[in-house]
Write a protein that holds these residues in place. Structure first.
Motif, PDB file in Angstrom:
ATOM      1  N   ASN A 142       0.832  -1.306  -0.129  1.00 18.96           N
ATOM      2  CA  ASN A 142      -0.053  -0.004   0.082  1.00 18.96           C
ATOM      3  C   ASN A 142       0.895   1.225  -0.026  1.00 18.96           C
ATOM      4  OD1 ASN A 142      -2.608  -0.939  -0.046  1.00 18.96           O
ATOM      5  ND2 ASN A 142      -2.690  -1.386   2.013  1.00 18.96           N
ATOM      6  N   LEU A 143       1.966   1.263   0.626  1.00 24.10           N
ATOM      7  CA  LEU A 143       2.823   2.340   0.738  1.00 24.10           C
ATOM      8  C   LEU A 143       3.218   2.687  -0.804  1.00 24.10           C
ATOM      9  CD1 LEU A 143       4.487   4.420   2.492  1.00 24.10           C
ATOM     10  CD2 LEU A 143       6.575   2.432   2.490  1.00 24.10           C
TER      11      LEU A 143
ATOM     12  N   GLN B 248       4.678   4.178  -6.826  1.00 18.51           N
ATOM     13  CA  GLN B 248       5.567   3.461  -7.104  1.00 18.51           C
ATOM     14  C   GLN B 248       5.118   1.928  -7.592  1.00 18.51           C
ATOM     15  OE1 GLN B 248       9.354   3.288  -4.514  1.00 18.51           O
ATOM     16  NE2 GLN B 248       7.803   4.660  -3.322  1.00 18.51           N
ATOM     17  N   ALA B 249       4.491   2.104  -8.908  1.00 16.43           N
ATOM     18  CA  ALA B 249       3.556   0.959  -9.208  1.00 16.43           C
ATOM     19  C   ALA B 249       4.498  -0.344  -9.462  1.00 16.43           C
ATOM     20  CB  ALA B 249       3.007   1.242 -10.573  1.00 16.43           C
TER      21      ALA B 249
ATOM     22  N   ALA C  53       7.537  -1.262  -8.123  1.00 18.28           N
ATOM     23  CA  ALA C  53       7.908  -1.550  -6.945  1.00 18.28           C
ATOM     24  C   ALA C  53       6.890  -2.309  -5.910  1.00 18.28           C
ATOM     25  CB  ALA C  53       8.448  -0.555  -5.912  1.00 18.28           C
ATOM     26  N   MET C  54       5.725  -1.950  -6.234  1.00 16.53           N
ATOM     27  CA  MET C  54       4.311  -2.549  -5.687  1.00 16.53           C
ATOM     28  C   MET C  54       3.994  -3.858  -6.255  1.00 16.53           C
ATOM     29  SD  MET C  54       0.271  -1.233  -5.710  1.00 16.53           S
ATOM     30  CE  MET C  54       0.132  -1.857  -7.562  1.00 16.53           C
ATOM     31  N   MET C  55       4.208  -4.179  -7.700  1.00 14.35           N
ATOM     32  CA  MET C  55       4.068  -5.419  -8.380  1.00 14.35           C
ATOM     33  C   MET C  55       4.973  -6.254  -7.960  1.00 14.35           C
ATOM     34  SD  MET C  55       1.183  -5.274  -9.566  1.00 14.35           S
ATOM     35  CE  MET C  55       0.847  -6.507 -10.541  1.00 14.35           C
ATOM     36  N   ALA C  56       6.158  -5.921  -7.922  1.00  8.62           N
ATOM     37  CA  ALA C  56       7.641  -6.490  -7.383  1.00  8.62           C
ATOM     38  C   ALA C  56       7.316  -7.192  -5.987  1.00  8.62           C
ATOM     39  CB  ALA C  56       8.845  -5.937  -7.521  1.00  8.62           C
TER      40      ALA C  56
END
Length: 390
Positions: free
Chosen positions: A352-353, A359-360, A362-365
């Motif tokens: 969520n952060l 930071q799409a 980084a979110m998916m990673a």
């Protein structure tokens, strides 16, 4: 044979290092003998070296997947790691094999784990058959009653809990374990009836019981007796009294009062992590960013057994003060220390952060890493789906 006998004898004497040497020698002499690796795993477990124990267990899994020691060893290691899903799965398999000869400690731990991953029906089935098992202490009986209550579907659970407490009213530790359940059920007068005699008769009563009694008086609206108990608690343990007062304020959403209690504790040099976590919530509620920054630094210093809770609070404080990178570092560093499968909210907070800070990738990673680690991704899936749709 000599090395195996040497290892078994050392295990009986709880001389784990000597046992490990013996079993390692036996394994070197018979590299295809699974029992030698089982002994080695038990030695490493006894010496509190779970990683080494796992290496020995992996060898048993390859050499003899049906070895009788394999599942019990896995059960112990999963329990040690706090992997509740695997504890439940392994425990259920072990207990199915055990038939009627089911040890209560294993049943208890399996039921506790099975209730977390949502295997409530399997847990209830185990509990139905557990009434006849040998529970050697009053605490074992209380564990059973509390698990019946937690599992649901057992109308006699509450009355059984109360009977056990009444029969062991002089055991303050046992009463302290049961009292929070009374409070949750709204049975505050039962808590008062159980605790008042203990508090009156024992000048050295535990601070935990004093805090519980103060909470009961609070729920009953008995301000005078609550303040008297808090005064006694403060004489015994000022930190516990601060925390009890702050919790009372939190229940009334008196956020500025919590910050005042915290500042007083700071001046008296008695800050501690549970109080700081409550103060953090207060600072966020009143949007006091200066306090938020200060509390984030305080929480970084305080030693805390509830590491995951503190990491989550620190990350919220840092994000509130626009230190997104600091929040990311806190959550990322928390991941190896707290298994994501056990505390999925750490991963969820990190994902969520990334999402809130744009930071799409980084979110998916991070979501992919959770999948690779077999973590609970129930709450992550909708986040990923919304991102893909966009």
């Amino acid at each position: 044979d000599v090395a195996m006998a040497c290892g078994d004898l050392a295990l009986e004497r709880r001389e784990f290092e000597e046992a490990r040497v013996c079993f390692t020698k036996a394994a070197a002499e018979r590299p295809f003998e699974a029992s030698a690796f089982a002994g080695e795993a038990r030695s490493e477990l006894g010496a509190e070296r779970p990683a080494a124990a796992w290496r020995a267990v992996e060898k048993i899994d390859i050499l003899a997947p049906e070895h009788p020691d394999l599942l019990p060893l896995k059960f112990e290691l999963f329990a040690l790691a706090g992997d509740e899903e695997q504890v439940a799965e392994t425990g259920l398999s072990l207990l199915e094999r055990a038939g009627e000869a089911r040890p209560w400690p294993m049943v208890r731990r399996t039921v506790e784990a099975a209730l977390d991953p949502g295997r409530a029906e399997a847990a209830r089935t185990l509990l139905k058959g557990a009434s006849r098992l040998d529970k050697t202490t009053a605490n074992d009986e209380l564990d059973y009653a509390l698990l019946l209550d937690r599992a649901g579907g057992f109308p006699n659970a509450e009355s059984l809990t109360f009977r056990i407490v009444a029969a062991n009213a002089d055991d303050s530790a046992l009463v302290a374990r049961a009292a929070p359940r009374y409070l949750e059920k709204g049975r505050t007068q039962s808590v008062i009836n159980a605790l008042e005699p203990l508090v009156a008769e024992n000048d050295l009563i535990s601070t935990e019981l004093l805090g519980l009694l103060a909470s009961a008086y609070e729920k009953e609206g008995d301000v005078g007796r609550r303040l008297a108990v808090l005064a006694r608690l403060r004489r015994r343990d000022a930190k516990a009294a601060d925390l009890a007062a702050a919790r009372f304020c939190a229940a009334r959403e008196a956020w500025p009062e919590i910050l005042s209690i915290t500042e007083n504790a700071r001046s008296e040099k008695r800050l501690h992590a549970p109080l700081l976590r409550l103060a953090a919530e207060a600072a966020l509620q009143v949007k006091n960013l200066e306090q938020a920054r200060r509390l984030a630094k305080d929480l970084a210093i305080e030693v805390d057994t509830e590491f995951a809770d503190t990491a989550l609070v620190r990350a919220r404080l840092l994000e509130a003060t626009t230190d997104v990178e600091g929040a990311r570092v806190v959550l990322t560093e928390a991941m190896p220390r707290v298994r994501g499968a056990r505390r999925p909210e750490i991963r969820l907070a990190l994902v969520n952060l990334f999402g809130r800070s744009g930071q799409a990738n980084a979110m998916m990673a991070s979501i992919q890493e959770a999948l690779n680690n077999n973590e609970d991704v129930t709450e992550l899936t909708p986040i990923a789906a919304r991102h893909i749709i966009r």
